[in-house]
Design a protein around this motif. Structure first.
Motif, PDB file in Angstrom:
ATOM      1  N   GLY A 190      34.930  42.416  32.996  1.00 36.62           N
ATOM      2  CA  GLY A 190      34.856  43.873  32.997  1.00 36.62           C
ATOM      3  C   GLY A 190      33.972  44.465  34.073  1.00 36.62           C
ATOM      4  O   GLY A 190      33.703  45.660  34.066  1.00 36.62           O
ATOM      5  N   ALA A 191      33.505  43.636  35.017  1.00 33.95           N
ATOM      6  CA  ALA A 191      32.664  44.170  36.084  1.00 33.95           C
ATOM      7  C   ALA A 191      33.523  44.931  37.092  1.00 33.95           C
ATOM      8  O   ALA A 191      34.673  44.564  37.324  1.00 33.95           O
ATOM      9  CB  ALA A 191      31.917  43.043  36.781  1.00 33.95           C
ATOM     10  N   THR A 192      32.966  45.990  37.671  1.00 28.15           N
ATOM     11  CA  THR A 192      33.674  46.658  38.757  1.00 28.15           C
ATOM     12  C   THR A 192      33.526  45.804  40.003  1.00 28.15           C
ATOM     13  O   THR A 192      32.722  44.869  40.051  1.00 28.15           O
ATOM     14  CB  THR A 192      33.085  48.051  39.041  1.00 28.15           C
ATOM     15  N   ARG A 193      34.290  46.161  41.042  1.00 28.30           N
ATOM     16  CA  ARG A 193      34.185  45.375  42.282  1.00 28.30           C
ATOM     17  C   ARG A 193      32.805  45.500  42.907  1.00 28.30           C
ATOM     18  O   ARG A 193      32.288  44.568  43.490  1.00 28.30           O
ATOM     19  CB  ARG A 193      35.270  45.814  43.268  1.00 28.30           C
ATOM     20  N   LEU A 194      32.210  46.699  42.745  1.00 22.38           N
ATOM     21  CA  LEU A 194      30.857  46.920  43.262  1.00 22.38           C
ATOM     22  C   LEU A 194      29.886  45.932  42.624  1.00 22.38           C
ATOM     23  O   LEU A 194      29.095  45.270  43.300  1.00 22.38           O
ATOM     24  CB  LEU A 194      30.433  48.353  42.957  1.00 22.38           C
ATOM     25  N   GLU A 195      29.965  45.816  41.276  1.00 25.04           N
ATOM     26  CA  GLU A 195      29.071  44.901  40.562  1.00 25.04           C
ATOM     27  C   GLU A 195      29.367  43.460  40.936  1.00 25.04           C
ATOM     28  O   GLU A 195      28.459  42.654  41.162  1.00 25.04           O
ATOM     29  CB  GLU A 195      29.220  45.120  39.046  1.00 25.04           C
ATOM     30  N   PHE A 226      27.898  42.821  44.642  1.00 25.17           N
ATOM     31  CA  PHE A 226      26.461  42.714  44.868  1.00 25.17           C
ATOM     32  C   PHE A 226      25.755  41.790  43.882  1.00 25.17           C
ATOM     33  O   PHE A 226      24.717  41.214  44.194  1.00 25.17           O
ATOM     34  CB  PHE A 226      25.819  44.109  44.835  1.00 25.17           C
ATOM     35  N   GLY A 232      32.423  44.087  51.700  1.00 26.39           N
ATOM     36  CA  GLY A 232      33.657  44.869  51.720  1.00 26.39           C
ATOM     37  C   GLY A 232      34.832  44.038  52.201  1.00 26.39           C
ATOM     38  O   GLY A 232      35.906  44.038  51.605  1.00 26.39           O
ATOM     39  N   TYR A 262      36.311  43.826  48.555  1.00 31.97           N
ATOM     40  CA  TYR A 262      37.138  45.026  48.426  1.00 31.97           C
ATOM     41  C   TYR A 262      38.493  44.876  49.105  1.00 31.97           C
ATOM     42  O   TYR A 262      39.520  45.192  48.516  1.00 31.97           O
ATOM     43  CB  TYR A 262      36.403  46.242  49.001  1.00 31.97           C
TER      44      TYR A 262
END
Lengths: 298, 283
Positions: free
Chosen positions: B175-180, B183, B90, B94
């Protein structure tokens, strides 16, 4: 591609969770202080702060809980440890950062890490088997005093070795951060290497070195098991010489956990001791971190 | 001129002496533990729990403490990894780089890492009472998890910080989200460092005594549930050393040797693991 709205939903959900976790971990220290305050309230409420901090009377059975003996004990062993540890650690750090060949540097890093990883109880065992007899049989007679060996001095020696990794590690980092060009400028003006160290490197890194010392002090103040095992833990008198016994705060807390339920206010008094210890350590710790943070920015 | 070079050599001599003194201290510590521990060592120490009259010199070993320490440190490491990994990712993926929250969190972790372990012991005790628990494996795990959490966060943060910003950007561009990204890309790249951080924290958990003194209790049995008390090696050393009987003190030396060996093994595994896992990294 799988369902995008689900991916985005997960992303936002986890973002919230992580943010919440970060906030929780930041207020953890406040929670710790509050928890100790609440549990020690029966003592904090009834006893004037002056009597709690500056009285040497410790008689749990009659409800007298003065922490001065233990506060003095804590500072005595810590001051001793700093006196013993700072000069050799500073010199070693200068050696490692300015003089040592590469192979010694690479070899010493894991050794100092090892020293940092040795459990406190093992330091205590070493203290009991090596340092205590040394103080009793060799050092105390040298000064013409009788001592059991369990003393401020023994605790200071053990603590001094325990804070070596913190002192050396941070000091080396701080000195390495001094720009190379400054050294070269000094050398090109005809200064010897030692003069460069003395007038340029040490001067430039002194606030960082000071912070290293303060941080090491805060570590030494809170060290428990090793000190408990060699300090002697005598309740009834303040230590007057390095050969007297001391009873530091962490030792007090660790030693009495078994009995604390048997007497009224005893538990609250020990929690108050933990609170006092924590606040002392925090003052030193926050100071050093703040200096180091400024040092890193500069 | 002569005085200047004399001063230089004097201080160089002092530096060498200081450095040797530190190495000598390390050598006498390891030496003392091995020299005292080896003669007291036997197979029973490793494979048996204390039998009747153990603390009066009877037969048995410290298997209860070995297993107890592993359970305790293992449980605490798992618990604090579950908190530390998301927090560190995070902070680095993030949150905005060098934002106030990030700087403040790093600062407060440095401060928290400096809280003495006896204070974590006391706080663990307060929590234990508040939750209505008795001295047990679970209460010990909570205290140790609190103790090693800031250590783990700091160690993880140090390595995750080094993951190049470009990798996260490349992942986002695909195109990955921040979550992807966090981790699957950042954590994968930092895996060797993360493993090291976990093991460092585990080592601290195994070696710490002050935090479990109030919370884990002590028992001759191997804990069979989270609610039963657990013995630990450092406390086994401490309690047996306090005995008046030489046979029991000998056992303290042997237990110390076992503890030392465990710490050494953990630190060697850490080094080896971090070397192996970093083979496939993007450099």
């Amino acid at each position: 591609m799988e369902d995008n709205s689900a991916r985005l939903f997960n992303d936002r959900l986890i973002r919230r969770l992580i943010l919440a976790l970060i906030v929780v971990v930041n207020v953890l220290i406040v929670g710790i202080v509050l928890a100790l305050c609440v549990r020690s309230w029966p003592i904090l409420d009834g006893t004037p702060l002056g009597r709690l901090l500056f009285s040497t009377e410790w008689h749990p059975s009659t409800g007298k809980f003065g922490l001065l003996t233990f506060i003095v004990g804590t500072f005595a062993v810590t001051a001793g440890a700093m006196l013993l540890a700072v000069p050799p650690c500073l010199l070693s750090a200068i050696y490692l950062s300015e003089y040592a060949p590469r192979w010694i540097r690479t070899l010493s890093a894991p050794l100092i890490d090892l020293l940092a990883g040795i459990p406190s109880v093992i330091y205590g065992l070493w203290g009991v088997l090596v340092i205590v007899p040394l103080v009793q049989d060799r050092i105390a007679p040298l000064f013409g005093v009788k001592s059991t060996g369990y003393s401020v001095l023994a605790a200071a020696v053990v603590l001094a070795v325990m804070i070596v990794p913190v002192l050396v590690h941070i000091s080396v980092e701080v000195m390495k951060a001094v720009p190379r060009e400054l050294r070269e400028a000094s050398l090109s003006l005809g200064a010897t290497r030692w003069e460069t160290v003395k007038h340029v490197v040490l001067r430039k890194s002194r606030s960082g070195l000071f912070a290293a010392g303060v941080l090491a002090t805060s570590r030494a103040l809170g060290e428990t098991m090793a000190v408990l095992m060699v300090a002697g833990n005598y309740v009834f008198a303040l230590p007057r010489t390095p050969f007297d016994q001391a009873y530091p705060l962490p030792a007090l807390i660790a030693n009495n956990y078994g009995e604390m339920l048997s007497m009224p206010h005893y538990e609250a008094a020990l929690m108050a001791a933990a609170l006092v210890l924590l606040l002392i350590v925090l003052i030193f710790n926050v100071t050093s971190q703040a200096i180091l943070l400024r040092f890193a920015r500069a | 001129m002569n005085r200047r070079s004399a001063e230089e050599s004097i201080f160089k001599g002092l530096m060498g002496l200081s450095f040797l003194a530190i190495l000598a201290a390390l050598a006498t510590i390891v030496g003392t533990v091995v020299w005292k521990g080896l003669p007291a060592m036997n197979w029973d120490m490793l494979t048996k729990t204390p039998s009747g009259g153990f603390y009066l010199g009877g037969s048995g070993g410290v298997l209860n403490a070995i297993v107890g320490s592993l359970y305790l440190a293992g449980g605490a490491t798992v618990a604090s990894s579950c908190l530390a990994l998301p927090i560190v990712l995070g902070l680095n993926v993030y949150a905005r780089r060098a934002s106030r929250l990030v700087t403040f969190t790093r600062f407060s972790m440095d401060v928290l890492a400096g809280v003495p372990s006896i204070v974590f012991g006391a706080v663990g005790y307060v929590l234990m009472v508040a939750l209505g628990l008795k001295a047990s494996l679970l209460a010990g795990i909570i205290a140790v998890a609190l103790l090693i959490l800031p250590i783990m966060i700091k160690a993880m943060d140090e390595v995750v910080r080094l993951v190049p910003q470009e990798m996260a950007e490349a992942s986002a561009a695909l195109g990955a989200t921040r979550l992807e990204t966090a981790f699957l890309v950042v954590a994968r790249q930092a895996l060797p460092g993360l493993a090291t951080a976990v093991l460092i924290a585990f080592g601290r958990g195994v070696g710490d005594a002050a935090s479990v003194l109030f919370t884990a209790g002590f028992t001759d049995n191997i804990p069979d549930s989270l609610m039963s008390p657990a013995a630990t090696l450092p406390l086994a050393v401490f309690f047996q050393l306090g005995s008046n009987l030489p046979e029991v003190q000998e056992r303290a030396y042997a237990a110390a040797l076992i503890l030392m060996a465990m710490i050494l093994i953990v630190s060697l595994v850490t080094r080896e693991l971090s070397r192996r896992l970093s083979r496939h990294n993007v450099r």
